[in-house]
Motif scaffolding. Sequence first.
Motif, PDB file in Angstrom:
ATOM      1  N   GLN A 144      59.992  35.874  50.559  1.00  0.00           N
ATOM      2  CA  GLN A 144      60.473  34.993  51.623  1.00  0.00           C
ATOM      3  C   GLN A 144      59.325  34.587  52.544  1.00  0.00           C
ATOM      4  OE1 GLN A 144      62.047  37.995  51.113  1.00  0.00           O
ATOM      5  NE2 GLN A 144      64.027  37.399  50.317  1.00  0.00           N
ATOM      6  N   LEU A 168      69.961  22.895  50.414  1.00  0.00           N
ATOM      7  CA  LEU A 168      69.562  24.102  49.673  1.00  0.00           C
ATOM      8  C   LEU A 168      69.718  25.349  50.529  1.00  0.00           C
ATOM      9  CD1 LEU A 168      68.078  25.415  47.167  1.00  0.00           C
ATOM     10  CD2 LEU A 168      66.001  25.083  48.511  1.00  0.00           C
ATOM     11  N   ILE A 169      69.248  25.297  51.760  1.00  0.00           N
ATOM     12  CA  ILE A 169      69.354  26.444  52.662  1.00  0.00           C
ATOM     13  C   ILE A 169      70.815  26.743  52.980  1.00  0.00           C
ATOM     14  CG2 ILE A 169      68.772  27.281  54.978  1.00  0.00           C
ATOM     15  CD1 ILE A 169      66.441  27.267  52.976  1.00  0.00           C
ATOM     16  N   PHE A 196      73.434  26.141  51.056  1.00  0.00           N
ATOM     17  CA  PHE A 196      74.029  26.735  49.861  1.00  0.00           C
ATOM     18  C   PHE A 196      73.595  28.194  49.717  1.00  0.00           C
ATOM     19  CE2 PHE A 196      73.807  27.813  45.324  1.00  0.00           C
ATOM     20  CZ  PHE A 196      75.139  27.688  45.004  1.00  0.00           C
ATOM     21  N   TYR A 197      72.318  28.455  49.906  1.00  0.00           N
ATOM     22  CA  TYR A 197      71.806  29.822  49.802  1.00  0.00           C
ATOM     23  C   TYR A 197      72.467  30.727  50.845  1.00  0.00           C
ATOM     24  CZ  TYR A 197      68.580  33.735  49.735  1.00  0.00           C
ATOM     25  OH  TYR A 197      68.039  34.986  49.659  1.00  0.00           O
ATOM     26  N   SER A 198      72.612  30.223  52.072  1.00  0.00           N
ATOM     27  CA  SER A 198      73.268  31.002  53.126  1.00  0.00           C
ATOM     28  C   SER A 198      74.719  31.284  52.768  1.00  0.00           C
ATOM     29  CB  SER A 198      73.199  30.258  54.456  1.00  0.00           C
ATOM     30  OG  SER A 198      71.880  30.126  54.868  1.00  0.00           O
ATOM     31  N   TYR A 199      75.397  30.300  52.220  1.00  0.00           N
ATOM     32  CA  TYR A 199      76.786  30.470  51.814  1.00  0.00           C
ATOM     33  C   TYR A 199      76.909  31.574  50.761  1.00  0.00           C
ATOM     34  CZ  TYR A 199      81.306  29.499  49.692  1.00  0.00           C
ATOM     35  OH  TYR A 199      82.566  29.626  49.176  1.00  0.00           O
ATOM     36  N   VAL A 200      76.037  31.546  49.776  1.00  0.00           N
ATOM     37  CA  VAL A 200      76.065  32.562  48.720  1.00  0.00           C
ATOM     38  C   VAL A 200      75.798  33.946  49.311  1.00  0.00           C
ATOM     39  CG1 VAL A 200      74.877  33.384  46.642  1.00  0.00           C
ATOM     40  CG2 VAL A 200      75.474  30.968  46.861  1.00  0.00           C
ATOM     41  N   GLN A 201      74.832  34.042  50.216  1.00  0.00           N
ATOM     42  CA  GLN A 201      74.518  35.327  50.825  1.00  0.00           C
ATOM     43  C   GLN A 201      75.698  35.857  51.644  1.00  0.00           C
ATOM     44  OE1 GLN A 201      71.704  37.234  50.370  1.00  0.00           O
ATOM     45  NE2 GLN A 201      71.334  35.716  48.786  1.00  0.00           N
ATOM     46  N   GLN A 230      78.329  37.245  49.319  1.00  0.00           N
ATOM     47  CA  GLN A 230      77.943  38.547  48.776  1.00  0.00           C
ATOM     48  C   GLN A 230      78.108  39.650  49.813  1.00  0.00           C
ATOM     49  OE1 GLN A 230      73.958  37.873  47.335  1.00  0.00           O
ATOM     50  NE2 GLN A 230      74.673  37.041  45.392  1.00  0.00           N
TER      51      GLN A 230
END
Length: 111
Positions: free
Chosen positions: A33, A80-81, A83-88, A91
């Motif tokens: 990161q 992109l950020i 979507f990544y935040s949503y996935v995190q 989880q």
Amino acid sequence: MYLGVQIIGIAFALAMIYFTFLYYKRKDFGLVQFIFWEIVWLGLIFATLFPQALRTFTKELGFARVFDFMVIVGILFVALIAFYSYVQVRQIRKKIEEITRKEALKDIRKK
């Protein structure tokens, strides 16, 4: 590009490089990161200082101005950020549910 905009862009990128380094030192960011964000901020400095270097590239892609290209790249980056935040978050929510269920079952077994 106007000098004032360049100064603001470079100052912002330098501040973000510093904050990224602080997060890395506090172990909030891993090495991957840290490297990713440093490349993003250095890319911003490069694009701010040398917008003419992007002109040939943007002409090949069919953009009339470098600004148009930067806006589209910015929108894609934000998507992109997001979507990544949503996935995190999904989880983390799943892990919290699992931990809550285990704790609730422990309480039931004790009674």
